[in-house]
Design a protein around this motif. Structure first.
Motif, PDB file in Angstrom:
ATOM      1  N   TYR A 175       0.985  -1.088  -0.109  1.00 18.02           N
ATOM      2  CA  TYR A 175      -0.058  -0.008   0.046  1.00 18.02           C
ATOM      3  C   TYR A 175       0.762   1.403   0.133  1.00 18.02           C
ATOM      4  N   VAL A 176       0.487   2.337  -0.220  1.00 18.61           N
ATOM      5  CA  VAL A 176       0.851   3.798  -0.349  1.00 18.61           C
ATOM      6  C   VAL A 176       0.807   4.154   0.938  1.00 18.61           C
ATOM      7  N   ARG A 177       1.990   4.466   1.615  1.00 12.78           N
ATOM      8  CA  ARG A 177       1.853   5.287   2.701  1.00 12.78           C
ATOM      9  C   ARG A 177       1.743   6.803   2.604  1.00 12.78           C
ATOM     10  N   PRO A 178       1.469   7.577   3.434  1.00 13.10           N
ATOM     11  CA  PRO A 178       1.166   8.788   3.371  1.00 13.10           C
ATOM     12  C   PRO A 178       2.522   9.494   2.919  1.00 13.10           C
ATOM     13  N   ASP A 179       3.656   9.078   3.094  1.00 14.33           N
ATOM     14  CA  ASP A 179       4.829   9.943   2.333  1.00 14.33           C
ATOM     15  C   ASP A 179       5.255   9.477   0.893  1.00 14.33           C
ATOM     16  N   GLY A 180       4.227   8.564   0.377  1.00 14.91           N
ATOM     17  CA  GLY A 180       4.489   8.248  -0.950  1.00 14.91           C
ATOM     18  C   GLY A 180       5.280   6.713  -1.285  1.00 14.91           C
ATOM     19  N   TYR A 181       5.699   6.543  -0.121  1.00 13.41           N
ATOM     20  CA  TYR A 181       6.552   5.190  -0.532  1.00 13.41           C
ATOM     21  C   TYR A 181       5.771   4.106  -0.045  1.00 13.41           C
ATOM     22  N   LEU A 182       6.048   2.783  -0.639  1.00 19.94           N
ATOM     23  CA  LEU A 182       5.239   1.578  -0.705  1.00 19.94           C
ATOM     24  C   LEU A 182       5.650   0.872   0.861  1.00 19.94           C
ATOM     25  N   ALA A 183       4.653   0.275   1.246  1.00 19.29           N
ATOM     26  CA  ALA A 183       5.111  -0.730   2.545  1.00 19.29           C
ATOM     27  C   ALA A 183       4.088  -1.741   2.223  1.00 19.29           C
ATOM     28  N   SER A 184       4.640  -3.036   3.120  1.00 17.60           N
ATOM     29  CA  SER A 184       4.062  -4.196   2.976  1.00 17.60           C
ATOM     30  C   SER A 184       2.589  -4.001   3.515  1.00 17.60           C
ATOM     31  N   SER A 185       1.430  -4.613   2.930  1.00 15.17           N
ATOM     32  CA  SER A 185       0.254  -4.480   3.485  1.00 15.17           C
ATOM     33  C   SER A 185      -0.228  -5.278   4.711  1.00 15.17           C
ATOM     34  N   ALA A 186       1.082  -6.078   5.130  1.00 17.98           N
ATOM     35  CA  ALA A 186       0.796  -6.657   6.377  1.00 17.98           C
ATOM     36  C   ALA A 186       0.820  -5.710   7.351  1.00 17.98           C
TER      37      ALA A 186
END
Length: 112
Positions: free
Chosen positions: A68-79
């Motif tokens: 998912y896209v974090r508020p800062d624009g980077y991707l993070a694991s949906s876990a």
């Protein structure tokens, strides 16, 4: 679609996942110390399956399910994404079904 290839700095690769398991922990299997859980016959299969999911986060093919896209624009694991809406629950159900498609993958309840 957003260009997310350069936005993956918070995602863990398969190798970094395996490396994180090679630490000072002590694992005992049938009375014997397991030197490396990533290669021991009793644990390597499950670890490899999880590592494949980590690696798929870099393919871009399943971004909508695995990241998912974090508020800062980077991707993070949906876990790590909080379950806030029905849409999020459905995404997690799809992620569960995706991981079950692999031969030998653990099964989970099917959500509708």
């Amino acid at each position: 679609m957003l260009d997310l290839q350069n936005k993956r700095k918070y995602l863990k690769s398969a190798e970094s996942f395996k490396a994180s398991l090679r630490d000072d922990r002590t694992v005992i299997y049938q009375g014997q110390v397991v030197e490396d859980v990533t290669t021991h016959f009793s644990t390597a299969g499950g670890i490899s399956q999880v590592a494949e999911i980590y690696e798929e986060q870099f393919s871009g093919e399943h971004d909508d399910i695995l990241t998912y896209v974090r508020p800062d624009g980077y991707l993070a694991s949906s876990a790590y994404m909080p379950l806030e809406t029905k849409k999020t629950w459905r995404r997690d159900a799809a992620q569960s079904r995706t991981s079950r498609k692999k031969p030998g993958a653990p099964t989970a309840a099917t959500w509708t």
